[in-house]
Design a protein around this motif. Sequence first.
Motif, PDB file in Angstrom:
ATOM      1  N   GLU A  10      30.964  45.617  24.373  1.00 42.34           N
ATOM      2  CA  GLU A  10      32.183  46.291  24.849  1.00 42.34           C
ATOM      3  C   GLU A  10      33.003  45.360  25.744  1.00 42.34           C
ATOM      4  O   GLU A  10      34.232  45.331  25.663  1.00 42.34           O
ATOM      5  N   THR A  11      32.330  44.598  26.593  1.00 49.60           N
ATOM      6  CA  THR A  11      33.013  43.662  27.482  1.00 49.60           C
ATOM      7  C   THR A  11      33.725  42.578  26.672  1.00 49.60           C
ATOM      8  O   THR A  11      34.866  42.213  26.978  1.00 49.60           O
ATOM      9  N   ALA A  12      33.074  42.077  25.632  1.00 54.47           N
ATOM     10  CA  ALA A  12      33.672  41.028  24.794  1.00 54.47           C
ATOM     11  C   ALA A  12      34.964  41.503  24.135  1.00 54.47           C
ATOM     12  O   ALA A  12      35.874  40.706  23.900  1.00 54.47           O
ATOM     13  N   HIS A  13      35.059  42.794  23.851  1.00 50.36           N
ATOM     14  CA  HIS A  13      36.225  43.346  23.145  1.00 50.36           C
ATOM     15  C   HIS A  13      37.223  44.038  24.073  1.00 50.36           C
ATOM     16  O   HIS A  13      38.245  44.547  23.605  1.00 50.36           O
ATOM     17  N   MET A  14      36.952  44.029  25.360  1.00 54.37           N
ATOM     18  CA  MET A  14      37.818  44.726  26.321  1.00 54.37           C
ATOM     19  C   MET A  14      39.039  43.886  26.681  1.00 54.37           C
ATOM     20  O   MET A  14      38.928  42.690  26.924  1.00 54.37           O
ATOM     21  N   LYS A  15      40.193  44.550  26.700  1.00 53.10           N
ATOM     22  CA  LYS A  15      41.433  43.898  27.137  1.00 53.10           C
ATOM     23  C   LYS A  15      41.831  44.456  28.488  1.00 53.10           C
ATOM     24  O   LYS A  15      41.582  45.622  28.789  1.00 53.10           O
ATOM     25  N   MET A  16      42.443  43.622  29.288  1.00 53.76           N
ATOM     26  CA  MET A  16      42.914  44.031  30.612  1.00 53.76           C
ATOM     27  C   MET A  16      43.968  45.126  30.438  1.00 53.76           C
ATOM     28  O   MET A  16      44.944  44.925  29.728  1.00 53.76           O
ATOM     29  N   PRO A  17      43.780  46.293  31.073  1.00 54.04           N
ATOM     30  CA  PRO A  17      44.700  47.410  30.854  1.00 54.04           C
ATOM     31  C   PRO A  17      45.952  47.402  31.736  1.00 54.04           C
ATOM     32  O   PRO A  17      46.838  48.223  31.533  1.00 54.04           O
ATOM     33  N   PHE A  18      46.047  46.484  32.687  1.00 50.29           N
ATOM     34  CA  PHE A  18      47.199  46.484  33.599  1.00 50.29           C
ATOM     35  C   PHE A  18      47.388  45.102  34.210  1.00 50.29           C
ATOM     36  O   PHE A  18      46.553  44.221  34.045  1.00 50.29           O
ATOM     37  N   GLY A  19      48.488  44.936  34.916  1.00 47.72           N
ATOM     38  CA  GLY A  19      48.706  43.735  35.715  1.00 47.72           C
ATOM     39  C   GLY A  19      49.230  42.541  34.939  1.00 47.72           C
ATOM     40  O   GLY A  19      49.679  42.655  33.795  1.00 47.72           O
ATOM     41  N   LYS A  20      49.141  41.418  35.577  1.00 50.91           N
ATOM     42  CA  LYS A  20      49.676  40.154  35.065  1.00 50.91           C
ATOM     43  C   LYS A  20      49.123  39.802  33.685  1.00 50.91           C
ATOM     44  O   LYS A  20      49.827  39.237  32.857  1.00 50.91           O
ATOM     45  N   TYR A  21      47.874  40.126  33.439  1.00 53.30           N
ATOM     46  CA  TYR A  21      47.221  39.774  32.175  1.00 53.30           C
ATOM     47  C   TYR A  21      46.961  40.985  31.286  1.00 53.30           C
ATOM     48  O   TYR A  21      46.032  40.982  30.476  1.00 53.30           O
ATOM     49  N   LYS A  22      47.799  41.999  31.397  1.00 48.24           N
ATOM     50  CA  LYS A  22      47.673  43.203  30.567  1.00 48.24           C
ATOM     51  C   LYS A  22      47.654  42.801  29.089  1.00 48.24           C
ATOM     52  O   LYS A  22      48.476  42.009  28.639  1.00 48.24           O
ATOM     53  N   GLY A  23      46.683  43.338  28.359  1.00 48.72           N
ATOM     54  CA  GLY A  23      46.564  43.058  26.928  1.00 48.72           C
ATOM     55  C   GLY A  23      45.762  41.814  26.598  1.00 48.72           C
ATOM     56  O   GLY A  23      45.515  41.517  25.434  1.00 48.72           O
ATOM     57  N   THR A  24      45.320  41.077  27.613  1.00 47.98           N
ATOM     58  CA  THR A  24      44.518  39.866  27.417  1.00 47.98           C
ATOM     59  C   THR A  24      43.038  40.238  27.451  1.00 47.98           C
ATOM     60  O   THR A  24      42.612  41.019  28.289  1.00 47.98           O
ATOM     61  N   LEU A  26      39.361  40.192  28.462  1.00 48.03           N
ATOM     62  CA  LEU A  26      38.814  39.824  29.770  1.00 48.03           C
ATOM     63  C   LEU A  26      38.267  38.398  29.774  1.00 48.03           C
ATOM     64  O   LEU A  26      38.441  37.662  30.736  1.00 48.03           O
ATOM     65  N   VAL A  27      37.629  38.015  28.695  1.00 47.07           N
ATOM     66  CA  VAL A  27      37.038  36.673  28.626  1.00 47.07           C
ATOM     67  C   VAL A  27      38.107  35.577  28.615  1.00 47.07           C
ATOM     68  O   VAL A  27      37.830  34.432  28.961  1.00 47.07           O
ATOM     69  N   ASP A  28      39.339  35.927  28.266  1.00 50.87           N
ATOM     70  CA  ASP A  28      40.428  34.948  28.212  1.00 50.87           C
ATOM     71  C   ASP A  28      41.261  34.904  29.489  1.00 50.87           C
ATOM     72  O   ASP A  28      42.194  34.105  29.601  1.00 50.87           O
ATOM     73  N   ILE A  29      40.936  35.743  30.448  1.00 42.52           N
ATOM     74  CA  ILE A  29      41.643  35.733  31.734  1.00 42.52           C
ATOM     75  C   ILE A  29      41.213  34.481  32.503  1.00 42.52           C
ATOM     76  O   ILE A  29      40.022  34.176  32.566  1.00 42.52           O
ATOM     77  N   PRO A  30      42.178  33.747  33.072  1.00 42.43           N
ATOM     78  CA  PRO A  30      41.823  32.525  33.804  1.00 42.43           C
ATOM     79  C   PRO A  30      40.855  32.789  34.965  1.00 42.43           C
ATOM     80  O   PRO A  30      40.911  33.842  35.601  1.00 42.43           O
ATOM     81  N   GLU A  31      40.005  31.825  35.197  1.00 38.23           N
ATOM     82  CA  GLU A  31      38.978  31.953  36.231  1.00 38.23           C
ATOM     83  C   GLU A  31      39.582  32.242  37.610  1.00 38.23           C
ATOM     84  O   GLU A  31      39.050  33.050  38.364  1.00 38.23           O
ATOM     85  N   TYR A  32      40.710  31.579  37.930  1.00 39.29           N
ATOM     86  CA  TYR A  32      41.304  31.779  39.267  1.00 39.29           C
ATOM     87  C   TYR A  32      41.651  33.255  39.513  1.00 39.29           C
ATOM     88  O   TYR A  32      41.545  33.739  40.639  1.00 39.29           O
ATOM     89  N   TYR A  33      42.055  33.965  38.462  1.00 40.97           N
ATOM     90  CA  TYR A  33      42.438  35.375  38.600  1.00 40.97           C
ATOM     91  C   TYR A  33      41.198  36.235  38.882  1.00 40.97           C
ATOM     92  O   TYR A  33      41.234  37.145  39.707  1.00 40.97           O
TER      93      TYR A  33
END
Length: 72
Positions: A10-24, A26-33
């Motif tokens: 589920e985590t591998a397929h989860m997309k960020m639901p809000f904010g700067k990276y909405k729709g990205t 989770l695994v593709d969100i930059p480490e700094y964020y």
Amino acid sequence: MDTDKKFLIETAHMKMPFGKYKGTYLVDIPEYYLVWYKNKGFPAGKLGKMMALVYELQLNGLESILRKIKSK
């Protein structure tokens, strides 16, 4: 399927639901964020647990595990 394996998938397929990276994914969100969220506090609930998992995997250089699951 055990709970941990299901949560990992589920985590591998989860997309960020809000904010700067909405729709990205989770695994593709930059480490700094994720580091910023770690310091600020991850959201409550399942999303926060997923973000914390991605943070830990990135910290240890293991995010490829999620990328492999996501690509299947």
